[in-house]
Design an enzyme around this catalytic site. Structure first.
Site, short mmCIF file in Angstrom:
data_model
loop_
_atom_site.label_atom_id
_atom_site.label_comp_id
_atom_site.label_asym_id
_atom_site.label_seq_id
_atom_site.Cartn_x
_atom_site.Cartn_y
_atom_site.Cartn_z
CG LEU A 25 -2.21 -0.98 1.01
CD1 LEU A 25 -2.73 -1.05 2.53
CD2 LEU A 25 -3.06 -0.86 -0.09
CG ASP B 86 13.72 -0.40 12.41
OD1 ASP B 86 12.54 0.01 12.50
OD2 ASP B 86 14.35 -1.02 12.84
CG ASN C 52 1.54 1.99 4.54
OD1 ASN C 52 0.60 1.47 4.37
ND2 ASN C 52 3.02 1.53 3.75
CB SER D 291 -6.45 1.77 11.32
OG SER D 291 -6.82 0.86 12.27
CE1 TYR E 34 -1.48 -5.64 11.10
CE2 TYR E 34 -3.92 -6.45 11.07
CZ TYR E 34 -2.67 -5.56 10.34
OH TYR E 34 -2.76 -4.68 9.56
CE LYS F 90 -2.34 -1.95 11.55
NZ LYS F 90 -1.50 -0.93 10.73
CB THR G 120 0.14 -5.69 -0.06
OG1 THR G 120 -0.21 -6.11 1.37
CG2 THR G 120 -0.79 -4.59 -0.53
#
Length: 299
Positions: free
Chosen positions: A21, A63, A90, A141, A155, A159, A190
């Site tokens: 993305l 990083d 992102n 997000s 994960y 978020k 992706t």
């Protein structure tokens, strides 16, 4: 050295710009005639972008989990372009596994990129945007911020944390003319899944994993990242961008389903909820002592 003043195009900072993305966002901004400070851990793809768009791409190898490096990258971007108009947080990774299976190192690694990396970049760009009196910070997000799902607990946690941070940040920054938005993408083609990390599986979760595998075998609704990039451009072009923007029909429908389920549950338990509150004086106040009250809503 600053590039020549250019008031006709926006300046973007995009993290995780080398692929997925982030690459689509960067290419869309460039196609719109804007300039981009493109940040990623891997420099080679960024150099390719810079060669293809002379003078309009600043490659930044960074990083984002390194706070000092994130601040240094923002300084380089502002020194080079003179300002920042749109910042897209992102950079992110996906670690899959049942909550019980995560080691401490694996859990921290997931939060380090998705939450702390975004926090460090946000902290680094806010003084720039605040001093300018304008700017738009976009936090990438996920559908995972709508609810927790088996095997994506950490994960989702990263978020959820990012969204809680961003809601507060949006209110803190509004008075300075700075806008904050969160985009919540569904599935896109992706390398998020091919590059993901997985935990060492526990046998106890084999039946659940098999059930999940059957669900995934039914197919996906993943889309071209260019569609997400087009939505992002519409968002940043808006004079009144929303705090949250759902990307995709599947995530849109899921968001409403989850919201309705929560509202139904809250309604069913309303009596219990209301019975749990009945204001009384603070014990110290009743004893005649001075009381420092917390801000409303804090606990």
């Amino acid at each position: 050295m600053n590039t020549p003043a250019d008031t006709t195009s926006r300046v973007w900072l995009v993290t995780g710009a080398s692929r997925g993305l982030g690459r689509a966002f960067t290419e869309a901004a460039l196609a719109a005639g804007d300039r981009v400070a493109a940040a990623a851990r891997t420099r080679a793809p960024l150099e390719e972008l810079a060669t293809a768009h002379p003078g309009r791409v600043l490659p930044l190898q960074v990083d984002v989990t390194d706070r000092d490096a994130a601040f240094a990258a923002v300084r380089r971007a502002t020194d080079h372009f003179g300002r920042l108009d749109v910042v897209v947080n992102n950079a992110g990774t996906l670690s899959m596994g049942m909550v019980e299976e995560f080691t401490e190192a694996e859990a921290r690694a997931q939060l380090d990129v998705n939450f702390f990396g975004a926090l460090w970049v946000s902290q680094a760009v806010l003084p720039v945007l605040r001093d300018q009196g304008h700017g738009h910070l976009v936090q990438v997000s996920s559908i995972a911020a709508l609810g927790g799902f088996p095997s994506t607990g950490l994960y989702s946690a990263s978020k959820f944390a990012l969204e809680g941070l961003s809601e507060a940040l949006a209110r803190e920054a509004a008075g300075f003319g700075v806008k904050v938005s969160m985009i919540q993408p569904g599935g896109y083609w992706t390398d998020l899944y091919t590059a993901m990390r997985t935990t060492a599986p526990l046998d106890a979760y084999t039946p659940l994993r098999e059930e999940l595998a059957k669900q995934f075998a039914d197919g996906s609704v993943d889309s071209d990242p260019k569609l997400a990039a087009a939505a992002l451009l519409t968002l940043v072009d808006s004079d009144e961008p929303p705090l949250r923007l759902l990307l995709g029909s599947m995530v849109y429908d899921l968001a409403f389903d989850i919201a309705r389920t929560r509202m139904d549950t809250w309604a069913q338990w309303e009596a219990v909820s209301r019975a749990a509150e009945h204001a009384v004086p603070a014990p110290a106040e009743a004893a005649g002592e001075a009381v420092t009250r917390p801000q409303q809503g804090s606990r």
